[in-house]
Design a protein around this motif. Structure first.
Motif, short mmCIF file in Angstrom:
data_model
loop_
_atom_site.label_atom_id
_atom_site.label_comp_id
_atom_site.label_asym_id
_atom_site.label_seq_id
_atom_site.Cartn_x
_atom_site.Cartn_y
_atom_site.Cartn_z
N GLN A 251 18.09 63.35 -87.01
CA GLN A 251 17.22 64.34 -86.50
C GLN A 251 16.04 63.75 -85.66
OE1 GLN A 251 17.40 67.49 -86.92
NE2 GLN A 251 19.35 67.47 -88.21
N THR A 252 15.95 62.79 -85.81
CA THR A 252 14.86 61.90 -84.95
C THR A 252 15.44 60.83 -83.97
OG1 THR A 252 14.17 60.31 -86.38
CG2 THR A 252 13.09 62.44 -86.65
N PRO A 253 14.59 60.73 -82.72
CA PRO A 253 14.91 59.45 -82.08
C PRO A 253 15.00 58.27 -82.71
CG PRO A 253 13.68 60.88 -80.87
CD PRO A 253 13.44 61.31 -82.46
N ALA A 254 14.13 57.96 -83.56
CA ALA A 254 13.85 56.75 -84.33
C ALA A 254 15.25 56.60 -85.31
CB ALA A 254 12.69 56.70 -85.07
N PRO A 272 22.05 53.86 -71.99
CA PRO A 272 20.74 53.69 -71.83
C PRO A 272 19.96 55.09 -72.16
CG PRO A 272 21.73 53.89 -69.67
CD PRO A 272 22.56 53.40 -70.80
N GLY A 273 21.03 56.31 -71.81
CA GLY A 273 20.37 57.61 -72.04
C GLY A 273 20.73 58.09 -73.33
N LEU A 274 20.95 57.22 -74.30
CA LEU A 274 21.25 57.79 -75.77
C LEU A 274 20.48 58.63 -76.24
CD1 LEU A 274 23.01 57.19 -78.39
CD2 LEU A 274 21.28 55.37 -79.18
N VAL A 275 19.41 58.57 -76.29
CA VAL A 275 18.28 59.34 -77.22
C VAL A 275 18.30 60.87 -76.41
CG1 VAL A 275 15.95 60.01 -77.76
CG2 VAL A 275 16.69 57.87 -78.36
N GLU A 276 18.05 60.78 -74.91
CA GLU A 276 18.12 61.88 -74.11
C GLU A 276 19.24 62.53 -74.25
OE1 GLU A 276 18.19 64.64 -71.15
OE2 GLU A 276 19.30 62.88 -70.68
N GLU A 277 20.61 62.12 -74.01
CA GLU A 277 21.67 62.89 -74.13
C GLU A 277 22.26 63.29 -75.60
OE1 GLU A 277 24.07 60.28 -70.64
OE2 GLU A 277 24.55 59.61 -72.85
#
Ligand code: FAD
Length: 455
Positions: A251-254, A272-277
């Motif tokens: 549920q969270t970027p971390a 590189p775009g893991l969290v954003e995507e």
């Protein structure tokens, strides 16, 4: 009774609907295609299902029949096998076939869909109307209610011959299933999927082996990646919806970054775009649909995912839908009467669609779990030895499904026998090359009847 002069209406200009329209036009019919989306050649649409997909022998054969294989292959990237990425340690390559000539091909879904639409229109007999959503159907009458999404107006189509190629959530199928005596079994997988991108490296180079399908098998979940023409890879993460490691748990970027660092460290370094995507892109559902009937008299027929949606783990959904077009075309060549052709189509295709649906679910377990198992790798090695030592006599399920056009039902049955032979021969073996070929010959000749495939 519909005739050669009848109005043919294809619902859905996806991969199968566009190719079907082309096939029907080549038989001399005038075809109207109704597509609910805007024209993807003019507008960039949101990333939907899978950016690229694997096309293999059945799909390529369907394109060849209408003269489109060569052009499609110019845009395809051959994938000769799987590269397995363990959490730690060496990558392992597992070839798909007996040699490099047996490969599957990564192709852009968007490119292929646009190409097929343009080729269908180029026949001069196909008109594709966009933002036309079918909201209601009367399959027995060949009638449709169509909402024009641009104007909000509704109109009726009457006395048409309707081909429902409107995908896994098909409105035409729903109408057909509301009739007495019909049955529909729709099973949603307990996993969803999310697409992520490995961009090209410097100068457009591929950052991993280009000619392979990459898999990070992790038991109940997995990541895969297919190459794109521009040097990038599209990754697909398949995760359970619920549970300790699931879409619900990330549920969270971390949490996401920690999970990737632990399970897919090499992939994480390339996305590189893991969290954003991950947090901005939709999470896809996967469903198996088995239904009957597929047709209503001589007025309506379902093809492609509308008739038989399957999970993507054999890379066969589109291939199977394209094969539908080939089979229907051959029937219409012999039998211009739509009613008889539709009945025969369903008789021939239903059992095969059910077979590939079951194999696709089984292959999910193979991909996410077995590909990391040393026993499985040994058996794959033995299978390759047998494919080369007994050409035309020994065949595997994977080769029959992906590199032949034998009916899926036959591939299922023969593949199970072949798999049994491999397991027996691999039982006490340490290395594939030590397989006892005399014993193999006896088992193969005792259990498998050679058959010739029509090309
Ligand atoms: P669709 O592609 O779904 O097209 C249906 C069309 O109908 C769409 O354009 C839609 O807008 C339109 N439509 C829907 N409802 C209406 C309506 N009411 N009115 C008008 N129009 C409507 N297959 C392979 O062979 N190889 C692969 O590697 C592969 N990978 C896949 C990976 C993933 C993640 C997924 C989800 C699927 C994959 N598939 C693969 C399967 C493949 O995508 C499908 O089998 C294929 O798209 C089916 O084509 P279709 O034309 O029947 O349906």
């Amino acid at each position: 009774m519909p005739s050669n002069e009848s109005k043919l209406t294809v619902v859905g200009a996806g991969l199968v609907g566009s190719l079907l329209a082309l096939y029907l036009a080549r038989r001399g019919h005038t075809v109207e295609v109704l597509e609910r989306r805007a024209d993807m050649r003019r507008e960039t649409l949101d990333a939907g299902r899978s950016i690229n997909l694997a096309i293999s022998t059945r799909g390529l054969h369907a394109l060849r029949q209408v003269g489109l294989e060569e052009e499609a292959l110019k845009h395809a990237i051959p994938m000769r096998g799987r590269v397995i990425h363990p959490v730690k340690g060496e990558l392992a390559f597992q070839p798909y076939g007996k040699d490099d000539s047996q490969h599957i091909n990564s192709l852009s879904r968007g490119w292929l869909n646009k190409f097929l639409m343009t080729q269908a229109e180029a026949t001069g007999r196909v008109s594709i109307r966009f933002q036309q959503r079918v909201t209601r159907a009367d399959p027995a009458a060949g009638a449709l209610t169509v909402l024009d999404e641009a104007t909000g107006e509704t109109r009726e189509v009457r006395d048409a011959v309707v081909f429902g190629t409107d995908g896994s959530g098909s409105a035409v199928r729903q109408a057909l299933q509301s009739q007495a005596g019909s049955q529909s079994d729709s099973e949603t997988l307990g996993h969803g999927y999310k697409e992520l991108t490995i961009p090209p490296g410097e100068g457009g180079r591929f950052q991993m082996e280009k000619h392979a399908l990459h898999i990070w098998p992790r038991g109940t979940y997995m990541l895969i990646a297919l190459p794109n023409e521009d040097g990038s890879f599209t990754c697909t993460l398949f995760l359970p919806w619920e549970g300790p490691v699931s879409f619900a748990s990330l549920q969270t970027p971390a949490a996401l970054e920690a999970f990737f660092q632990e399970q897919f460290p090499d992939a994480k370094a390339l996305i590189p775009g893991l969290v954003e995507e991950f947090f901005s892109r939709p999470t896809g559902h996967m469903v198996t649909v088995k239904c009957a009937p597929w047709h209503a008299g001589e007025r309506t027929l379902l093809l492609g995912d509308a008739a038989h949606a399957i999970v993507p783990f054999y890379g066969q959904g589109m291939n199977c839908g394209f094969e539908d077009c080939v089979v229907l075309d051959a029937l219409l060549a012999k039998q211009p009467d739509f009613g008889q052709a539709f009945r025969e189509f369903e008789r021939l295709r239903k059992t095969n669609a059910d077979a590939i649906a079951d194999m696709a679910v089984e292959n999910f377990i193979e991909m996410r779990d077995s590909t990391a198992d040393p026993r499985f790798l040994l058996e794959k090695g033995v299978e390759k030895v047998l494919l080369n030592a007994f050409p035309g006599e020994f065949v595997s399920r994977y080769t029959l499904v992906s590199f032949s056009r034998v009916p899926y039902r036959l591939a299922y049955g023969v593949g199970a026998i072949a798999g049994g032979i491999v397991s027996e021969l691999a039982k006490d073996l340490k290395r594939p090359e030590d397989v006892d070929l005399d014993r193999a010959a006896k088992l193969i000749r005792g259990r498998l009847t050679p058959f010739m495939e029509e090309h």
